[in-house]
Design a protein around this motif. Structure first.
Motif, PDB file in Angstrom:
ATOM      1  N   VAL A   1       2.768  -4.634  -7.190  1.00 14.85           N
ATOM      2  CA  VAL A   1       2.278  -5.647  -7.951  1.00 14.85           C
ATOM      3  C   VAL A   1       3.383  -6.906  -7.280  1.00 14.85           C
ATOM      4  CG1 VAL A   1       2.374  -7.186  -9.931  1.00 14.85           C
ATOM      5  CG2 VAL A   1       1.229  -4.971  -9.857  1.00 14.85           C
ATOM      6  N   GLU A   2       4.586  -6.924  -7.344  1.00 13.67           N
ATOM      7  CA  GLU A   2       5.307  -7.652  -6.880  1.00 13.67           C
ATOM      8  C   GLU A   2       4.945  -8.316  -5.508  1.00 13.67           C
ATOM      9  OE1 GLU A   2      10.252  -8.632  -6.134  1.00 13.67           O
ATOM     10  OE2 GLU A   2       9.517  -6.901  -7.239  1.00 13.67           O
ATOM     11  N   GLN A   3       4.664  -7.210  -4.454  1.00 12.86           N
ATOM     12  CA  GLN A   3       4.666  -7.558  -3.002  1.00 12.86           C
ATOM     13  C   GLN A   3       3.243  -8.054  -2.846  1.00 12.86           C
ATOM     14  OE1 GLN A   3       6.789  -7.291  -0.630  1.00 12.86           O
ATOM     15  NE2 GLN A   3       8.191  -6.343  -2.186  1.00 12.86           N
ATOM     16  N   LEU A   4       2.286  -7.746  -3.848  1.00 10.91           N
ATOM     17  CA  LEU A   4       0.916  -8.079  -3.504  1.00 10.91           C
ATOM     18  C   LEU A   4       0.686  -9.708  -3.913  1.00 10.91           C
ATOM     19  CD1 LEU A   4      -1.018  -4.910  -4.197  1.00 10.91           C
ATOM     20  CD2 LEU A   4      -1.178  -6.098  -2.064  1.00 10.91           C
ATOM     21  N   GLU A   5       1.413 -10.016  -5.300  1.00  7.27           N
ATOM     22  CA  GLU A   5       1.279 -11.375  -5.614  1.00  7.27           C
ATOM     23  C   GLU A   5       1.646 -12.345  -4.833  1.00  7.27           C
ATOM     24  OE1 GLU A   5       3.698 -10.979  -9.224  1.00  7.27           O
ATOM     25  OE2 GLU A   5       1.986 -10.700 -10.639  1.00  7.27           O
ATOM     26  N   ARG A   6       2.876 -12.020  -3.848  1.00  6.51           N
ATOM     27  CA  ARG A   6       3.146 -12.653  -2.821  1.00  6.51           C
ATOM     28  C   ARG A   6       2.109 -13.003  -1.847  1.00  6.51           C
ATOM     29  NH1 ARG A   6       9.444 -12.377  -1.011  1.00  6.51           N
ATOM     30  NH2 ARG A   6       8.550 -13.776   0.374  1.00  6.51           N
TER      31      ARG A   6
ATOM     32  N   ALA B   1       1.068  -1.150  -0.037  1.00  6.07           N
ATOM     33  CA  ALA B   1       0.118  -0.104  -0.134  1.00  6.07           C
ATOM     34  C   ALA B   1       0.940   1.200  -0.026  1.00  6.07           C
ATOM     35  CB  ALA B   1      -0.879  -0.073   1.148  1.00  6.07           C
ATOM     36  N   PHE B   2       1.968   1.314   0.804  1.00  7.24           N
ATOM     37  CA  PHE B   2       2.741   2.339   0.759  1.00  7.24           C
ATOM     38  C   PHE B   2       3.567   2.502  -0.651  1.00  7.24           C
ATOM     39  CE2 PHE B   2       7.534   3.307   1.019  1.00  7.24           C
ATOM     40  CZ  PHE B   2       7.432   4.335   1.439  1.00  7.24           C
ATOM     41  N   LEU B   3       3.886   1.304  -1.213  1.00 11.97           N
ATOM     42  CA  LEU B   3       4.471   1.620  -2.580  1.00 11.97           C
ATOM     43  C   LEU B   3       3.609   2.041  -3.466  1.00 11.97           C
ATOM     44  CD1 LEU B   3       6.362  -2.059  -2.630  1.00 11.97           C
ATOM     45  CD2 LEU B   3       7.708   0.396  -2.572  1.00 11.97           C
ATOM     46  N   PHE B   4       2.239   1.758  -3.699  1.00  7.33           N
ATOM     47  CA  PHE B   4       1.120   2.126  -4.454  1.00  7.33           C
ATOM     48  C   PHE B   4       0.894   3.589  -4.080  1.00  7.33           C
ATOM     49  CE2 PHE B   4      -3.033   3.034  -5.569  1.00  7.33           C
ATOM     50  CZ  PHE B   4      -3.290   2.324  -6.727  1.00  7.33           C
ATOM     51  N   ALA B   5       1.046   3.950  -3.034  1.00  3.97           N
ATOM     52  CA  ALA B   5       0.676   5.483  -2.876  1.00  3.97           C
ATOM     53  C   ALA B   5       1.949   6.357  -3.313  1.00  3.97           C
ATOM     54  CB  ALA B   5       0.620   5.734  -1.364  1.00  3.97           C
ATOM     55  N   GLU B   6       3.148   5.674  -3.115  1.00  2.89           N
ATOM     56  CA  GLU B   6       4.338   6.324  -3.925  1.00  2.89           C
ATOM     57  C   GLU B   6       4.327   6.326  -5.393  1.00  2.89           C
ATOM     58  OE1 GLU B   6       6.760   8.159  -2.035  1.00  2.89           O
ATOM     59  OE2 GLU B   6       4.915   8.150  -0.877  1.00  2.89           O
ATOM     60  N   GLY B   7       3.689   5.656  -6.190  1.00  3.02           N
ATOM     61  CA  GLY B   7       3.524   5.437  -7.428  1.00  3.02           C
ATOM     62  C   GLY B   7       4.332   4.486  -7.926  1.00  3.02           C
TER      63      GLY B   7
ATOM     64  N   ARG C   1      -7.061 -12.175   2.375  1.00  2.00           N
ATOM     65  CA  ARG C   1      -6.509 -12.254   1.151  1.00  2.00           C
ATOM     66  C   ARG C   1      -7.188 -11.848   0.271  1.00  2.00           C
ATOM     67  NH1 ARG C   1      -7.064 -17.466  -0.825  1.00  2.00           N
ATOM     68  NH2 ARG C   1      -5.663 -17.131  -2.566  1.00  2.00           N
ATOM     69  N   PHE C   2      -8.484 -11.403   0.551  1.00  2.00           N
ATOM     70  CA  PHE C   2      -9.514 -10.562  -0.334  1.00  2.00           C
ATOM     71  C   PHE C   2      -9.146  -9.098  -0.621  1.00  2.00           C
ATOM     72  CE2 PHE C   2     -11.239 -10.717   4.101  1.00  2.00           C
ATOM     73  CZ  PHE C   2     -11.519  -9.359   3.971  1.00  2.00           C
ATOM     74  N   THR C   3      -8.689  -8.514   0.339  1.00  2.00           N
ATOM     75  CA  THR C   3      -8.093  -7.162   0.422  1.00  2.00           C
ATOM     76  C   THR C   3      -6.796  -7.020  -0.659  1.00  2.00           C
ATOM     77  OG1 THR C   3      -8.730  -6.635   2.585  1.00  2.00           O
ATOM     78  CG2 THR C   3      -7.139  -5.353   1.718  1.00  2.00           C
ATOM     79  N   ALA C   4      -5.922  -8.259  -0.489  1.00  5.48           N
ATOM     80  CA  ALA C   4      -4.731  -8.113  -1.285  1.00  5.48           C
ATOM     81  C   ALA C   4      -5.104  -8.238  -2.513  1.00  5.48           C
ATOM     82  CB  ALA C   4      -3.857  -9.343  -0.660  1.00  5.48           C
ATOM     83  N   PHE C   5      -6.092  -9.223  -3.074  1.00  6.86           N
ATOM     84  CA  PHE C   5      -6.761  -9.405  -4.462  1.00  6.86           C
ATOM     85  C   PHE C   5      -7.099  -8.116  -4.928  1.00  6.86           C
ATOM     86  CE2 PHE C   5      -6.497 -14.115  -3.923  1.00  6.86           C
ATOM     87  CZ  PHE C   5      -5.899 -14.208  -5.049  1.00  6.86           C
ATOM     88  N   GLU C   6      -7.990  -7.333  -4.044  1.00  6.39           N
ATOM     89  CA  GLU C   6      -8.582  -6.066  -4.635  1.00  6.39           C
ATOM     90  C   GLU C   6      -7.322  -5.078  -4.876  1.00  6.39           C
ATOM     91  OE1 GLU C   6     -12.342  -4.074  -3.092  1.00  6.39           O
ATOM     92  OE2 GLU C   6     -10.765  -3.336  -1.861  1.00  6.39           O
ATOM     93  N   ASN C   7      -6.330  -5.035  -3.799  1.00  2.00           N
ATOM     94  CA  ASN C   7      -5.306  -4.057  -3.859  1.00  2.00           C
ATOM     95  C   ASN C   7      -4.426  -4.488  -5.109  1.00  2.00           C
ATOM     96  OD1 ASN C   7      -5.950  -2.752  -1.736  1.00  2.00           O
ATOM     97  ND2 ASN C   7      -4.807  -3.621  -0.281  1.00  2.00           N
ATOM     98  N   LEU C   8      -4.263  -5.616  -5.446  1.00  2.00           N
ATOM     99  CA  LEU C   8      -3.572  -6.236  -6.730  1.00  2.00           C
ATOM    100  C   LEU C   8      -4.012  -5.751  -7.715  1.00  2.00           C
ATOM    101  CD1 LEU C   8      -1.228  -8.089  -7.999  1.00  2.00           C
ATOM    102  CD2 LEU C   8      -2.405  -9.933  -7.417  1.00  2.00           C
ATOM    103  N   GLY C   9      -5.725  -5.837  -7.895  1.00  4.46           N
ATOM    104  CA  GLY C   9      -6.399  -5.327  -9.112  1.00  4.46           C
ATOM    105  C   GLY C   9      -5.988  -3.861  -9.507  1.00  4.46           C
ATOM    106  N   LEU C  10      -6.164  -3.095  -8.301  1.00  4.56           N
ATOM    107  CA  LEU C  10      -5.642  -1.644  -8.557  1.00  4.56           C
ATOM    108  C   LEU C  10      -4.302  -1.455  -9.012  1.00  4.56           C
ATOM    109  CD1 LEU C  10      -7.418  -0.350  -5.192  1.00  4.56           C
ATOM    110  CD2 LEU C  10      -8.298  -0.054  -7.755  1.00  4.56           C
ATOM    111  N   ALA C  11      -3.466  -2.450  -8.582  1.00  8.24           N
ATOM    112  CA  ALA C  11      -2.259  -2.151  -9.100  1.00  8.24           C
ATOM    113  C   ALA C  11      -1.801  -2.509 -10.613  1.00  8.24           C
ATOM    114  CB  ALA C  11      -1.173  -2.942  -7.977  1.00  8.24           C
TER     115      ALA C  11
END
Length: 240
Positions: free
Chosen positions: A111-116, A99-105, A126-136
């Motif tokens: 993506v790499e972190q969320l895939e893990r 989430a920090f990396l996403f906010a930093e652009g 995990r549902f939150t991680a998948f949602e965040n991964l979709g946004l990334a």
């Protein structure tokens, strides 16, 4: 009541001679302080834990969150990396780091972190991680993987407004108006109006031909969000 609980916890800690128990209690207290934006108390409490166990992943995750709120990017990243170095399977910290990396652009890194994180079946969010991964994935232009990620998120938790609205947009852009409508209606049962949803509703219902719904969406967008980019796009498209 909350302040009393935290004070009681700290009083117990002062007498606690078990370092592991003390660290856990300090972190719990520090996170409570963070949630209530009592920043000086959070910093003091988390640093007490850090003094005892500087490599503890929970301590470093807590400090990373503290510095994230404070806006100290270097310290935020330092403590997230330290948490994950101590425990690479600490998915809560990895999701927070993403989430920090996403906010930093830094979307590719997110993506790499969320895939893990999404591969950790023990992680209860995990549902939150998948949602965040979709946004990334959207931010790096991988629409197909974004769609898959949002759909996986909804399989795990069907009541996720962000994933629902993003899928409605993706299907609309693909010309699949019936699926776009299906996801949009599910979103509207869960969430109050927002300009992105209303502008999508206007365009979708213009195609589907429901003039009453078009008028309803237009009225809501005009009255609730007159300063939004979506309202300006609506005006430009309408020639008004």
């Amino acid at each position: 009541l909350l302040a009393g609980c935290v004070t009681e916890t700290n009083n117990r800690l002062a007498q606690n001679k078990d370092p592991e128990t003390a660290v856990k209690a300090y972190v719990e207290a520090g996170m409570m302080y963070l949630q209530n934006r009592r920043m000086s108390n959070a910093h003091r409490t988390l640093n007490r834990a850090y003094d005892i166990a500087p490599n503890d992943p929970g301590v470093n995750n807590g400090l990373a969150l503290f510095y994230s709120i404070e806006g100290d990017k270097d310290q935020t990243e330092k403590h997230f990396k330290r948490a994950l170095s101590s425990n690479p399977d600490f998915s809560t910290a990895r999701n927070n780091y993403a989430a920090f990396l996403f906010a930093e652009g830094r979307f590719e890194e997110a993506v790499e972190q969320l895939e893990r994180v999404t591969k950790d079946y023990r992680y209860d969010r995990r549902f939150t991680a998948f949602e965040n991964l979709g946004l990334a994935y959207q931010r790096v232009g991988n629409v197909a993987e974004a769609q898959k990620s949002f759909e996986r998120a909804l399989k795990l938790n069907p009541n996720m407004p962000v994933a629902l609205l993003e899928l409605a947009h993706l299907y609309f852009e693909q010309g699949d108006n019936l699926n776009a409508l299906r996801y949009l209606e599910r979103f509207e049962k869960l969430s109050p109006p927002n300009p992105r949803q209303l502008w999508l509703g206007i365009r979708l219902q213009r195609i589907l031909g429901d003039k009453n719904k078009v008028a309803s969406y237009e009225l809501a967008l005009r009255n609730l969000f007159p300063g939004s980019p979506e309202y300006q796009a609506y005006r430009a498209a309408s020639g008004s």
